[in-house]
Scaffold this active site. Structure first.
Site, PDB file in Angstrom:
ATOM      1  NE  ARG A   1      -4.824 -16.373  -4.530  1.00  0.00           N
ATOM      2  CZ  ARG A   1      -4.207 -15.544  -3.675  1.00  0.00           C
ATOM      3  NH1 ARG A   1      -2.950 -15.210  -3.885  1.00  0.00           N
ATOM      4  NH2 ARG A   1      -4.848 -15.068  -2.646  1.00  0.00           N
TER       5      ARG A   1
ATOM      6  CG  ASP B   1      -2.215 -14.148   5.112  1.00  0.00           C
ATOM      7  OD1 ASP B   1      -3.063 -14.758   4.428  1.00  0.00           O
ATOM      8  OD2 ASP B   1      -1.865 -12.982   4.856  1.00  0.00           O
TER       9      ASP B   1
ATOM     10  CE  LYS C   1      -6.326 -16.012   1.953  1.00  0.00           C
ATOM     11  NZ  LYS C   1      -6.492 -14.579   1.677  1.00  0.00           N
TER      12      LYS C   1
ATOM     13  CD  GLN D   1      -5.544  -9.942  -1.676  1.00  0.00           C
ATOM     14  OE1 GLN D   1      -6.119 -10.614  -2.520  1.00  0.00           O
ATOM     15  NE2 GLN D   1      -4.341 -10.256  -1.225  1.00  0.00           N
TER      16      GLN D   1
ATOM     17  NE  ARG E   1      -3.859  -2.342   2.174  1.00  0.00           N
ATOM     18  CZ  ARG E   1      -3.823  -3.661   1.939  1.00  0.00           C
ATOM     19  NH1 ARG E   1      -2.663  -4.284   1.804  1.00  0.00           N
ATOM     20  NH2 ARG E   1      -4.948  -4.361   1.829  1.00  0.00           N
TER      21      ARG E   1
HETATM   22  C1  S3P Z   1      -4.033  -9.112   2.136  1.00  0.00           C
HETATM   23  C2  S3P Z   1      -5.264  -9.602   2.438  1.00  0.00           C
HETATM   24  C3  S3P Z   1      -5.539 -11.023   2.682  1.00  0.00           C
HETATM   25  C4  S3P Z   1      -4.269 -11.801   2.947  1.00  0.00           C
HETATM   26  C5  S3P Z   1      -3.183 -11.458   1.985  1.00  0.00           C
HETATM   27  C6  S3P Z   1      -2.848  -9.986   2.064  1.00  0.00           C
HETATM   28  C7  S3P Z   1      -3.877  -7.667   1.885  1.00  0.00           C
HETATM   29  O1  S3P Z   1      -6.158 -11.570   1.533  1.00  0.00           O
HETATM   30  O2  S3P Z   1      -4.530 -13.191   2.909  1.00  0.00           O
HETATM   31  O3  S3P Z   1      -2.021 -12.200   2.264  1.00  0.00           O
HETATM   32  O4  S3P Z   1      -2.742  -7.170   1.860  1.00  0.00           O
HETATM   33  O5  S3P Z   1      -4.907  -6.995   1.696  1.00  0.00           O
HETATM   34  P1  S3P Z   1      -7.752 -11.463   1.325  1.00  0.00           P
HETATM   35  O6  S3P Z   1      -8.094 -10.051   1.343  1.00  0.00           O
HETATM   36  O7  S3P Z   1      -8.034 -12.070  -0.011  1.00  0.00           O
HETATM   37  O8  S3P Z   1      -8.341 -12.261   2.450  1.00  0.00           O
END
Ligand code: S3P
Length: 434
Positions: free
Chosen positions: A125, A321, A348, A174, A29
């Site tokens: 994915r 995670d 994942k 995400q 970010r």
């Molecule tokens: C993340 C969100 C998570 C996480 C990933 C990093 C992020 O995924 O598993 O390793 O940086 O926003 P999801 O938003 O798909 O759960």
């Protein structure tokens, strides 16, 4: 074939003080948001690992300056919210879901064409979870198998996106972040509700860049912005998801007493601390403070005997995670551990419910059973050394390494995937056991 990696049983406690590499989510970010802001940002403790380097390369291709400084900081020269340029080549997200999904939110609003690709894992994915809501906002995104998978193409959008009220079926940071980023370019306020609170780094950091956001429970609204303004500096905290391997290793290996410095303890990420503490772990936080809107602390962990627990529901996104390494903790604990509500693990970097079950059963036959949305782990079984598969999944590789170190050893077939989030992991392990 690439060489395997042998991890020997560790017979002496892990002691000392270690620094944990920068948080992966916050590193992504920091470079992405700095690139679409006006001005220069020095990012300190940026995670120099493959996933975040994919984001840095994509932002460079889109016209931002991303340069390593002599003192190790990453200097990002932003081009402003409307200053990105049409990429001259495919944007390669590599293995990184965060790079791809968040960038789709930004690209959806641009007056130019962009194309995305990634590695074999990312290409399998699900992307419909971001493409569908972004399409409702007026984005036109085309992709393989009915606009659901990479490779993807985002068509130029003239004019602002349409604001919307969206109820997300998944608690995913995400998905949330993609929509919030698109919301910056919308014609009025965009609201998103998620079933449980996922990590909120996007909300915190966009707020620090001057965006207007409001949160009530699991609902967040973002107002469109004309411009984002750069803070001069972002200091990325240590990644609690990387600290997790040492929290479990030190809990399991007798005689351990380890301090992990400057770890991010944002409450949307600390589920691991709660579950390990419930299991009987000896974990204490000190030097708690805040930096750039994110909480940090030093974490001390001492060896302890663990017992099984049950967890699921709203805590899952707060430790999503860390489930592979928590399964390792459960393998050594007394009694059973039951994990539920974790079906997201199936999508994942690999199907982690299947992978964890298969691989931990090589070390302790019959110990783990996968359920539809979780696992049952019967702890305290006899362990034996084994050759395990990592599935090219960094979190599988490091979790299995801890299982081998705390148990009877393990050989990892494809260990290089640790470079995705923690390139110095094996070096740190070697230093700790010397
Ligand atoms: C993340 C969100 C998570 C996480 C990933 C990093 C992020 O995924 O598993 O390793 O940086 O926003 P999801 O938003 O798909 O759960």
């Amino acid at each position: 074939m690439a060489e395997g990696k042998e991890i020997r049983p560790v017979k002496r406690g892990l002691t000392g003080t270690i620094r944990i590499p920068g948080d992966k989510s916050i590193s992504h970010r920091s470079v992405m948001f700095s690139a679409i802001a006006k001005g220069k940002v020095r990012v300190m403790n940026f995670l120099e690992a493959a996933d975040c380097l994919s984001t840095a390369a994509c932002m460079r291709t889109l016209g931002a300056g991303v340069d390593r400084q002599a003192d190790g900081a990453l200097l990002v020269t932003g081009v402003g919210l409307h200053g990105l340029k049409e990429p001259q080549c495919v944007l390669d997200a590599g293995n990184s879901g965060t790079t791809l999904r968040l960038l789709l939110g930004i690209s959806a609003a641009q007056p130019f064409f962009s194309a995305f690709a990634g590695d074999a894992s990312l290409s399998g994915r699900p992307m419909a979870r971001v493409i569908e809501p972004l399409s409702r906002m007026g984005a036109v995104i085309k992709g393989r198998a009915g606009n659901r998978f990479l490779p993807l193409a985002v068509l130029p959008r003239e004019g602002r996106l349409r604001a919307m009220d969206y109820e997300s079926p998944v608690a995913s940071a995400q998905v949330k972040s993609a929509i919030l980023l698109a919301g910056l370019y919308a014609d009025s306020g965009t609201t998103l509700k998620e079933p449980a609170l996922s990590r909120d780094h996007t909300e915190r950091m966009l707020g620090a860049f001057g965006a207007t956001l409001r949160r009530e429970g699991t609902t967040v609204t973002i107002e469109p912005a004309d411009e984002l303004f750069s803070p001069e500096e972002i200091i990325v905290p240590g990644d609690i998801s990387s600290a997790a391997y040492w929290l479990v290793a030190a809990s399991l290996i007798e005689g351990s007493d380890l301090v992990l410095e400057d770890v991010g303890v944002n409450p949307t990420r600390t589920g691991i601390l709660e579950v390990l503490s419930d299991m009987g772990a000896d974990i204490t936080l000190s030097n708690e403070r805040e930096s750039g809107g994110e909480a940090l602390a030093d974490i001390r962990v001492r060896a302890a005997s663990l017992h099984g627990v049950s967890f699921g529901g709203a805590i899952i996104p707060r430790l999503i995670d860390e489930i592979p390494i928590l399964a390792v903790a459960a393998l050594f604990a007394e009694g059973d551990t039951v994990i539920s509500g974790a079906a997201e693990l199936r999508v994942k970097e690999t199907d982690r419910l299947k992978a964890v079950t298969t691989e931990l059963n090589r070390l302790a036959p019959g110990a783990v059973e996968a359920t539809e949305d979780g696992m049952i782990i019967r702890g305290d079984r006899a362990l034996s050394p084994a050759v395990c598969r990592t599935y090219d999944d960094h979190r599988m590789a490091m979790s299995l390494a801890v299982a081998g170190a705390a148990g009877e050893g393990v050989t990892l077939d494809a260990p290089a995937c640790i470079n995705i989030s923690y390139p110095s992991f094996f070096e740190t392990l070697d230093n700790l056991v010397q």
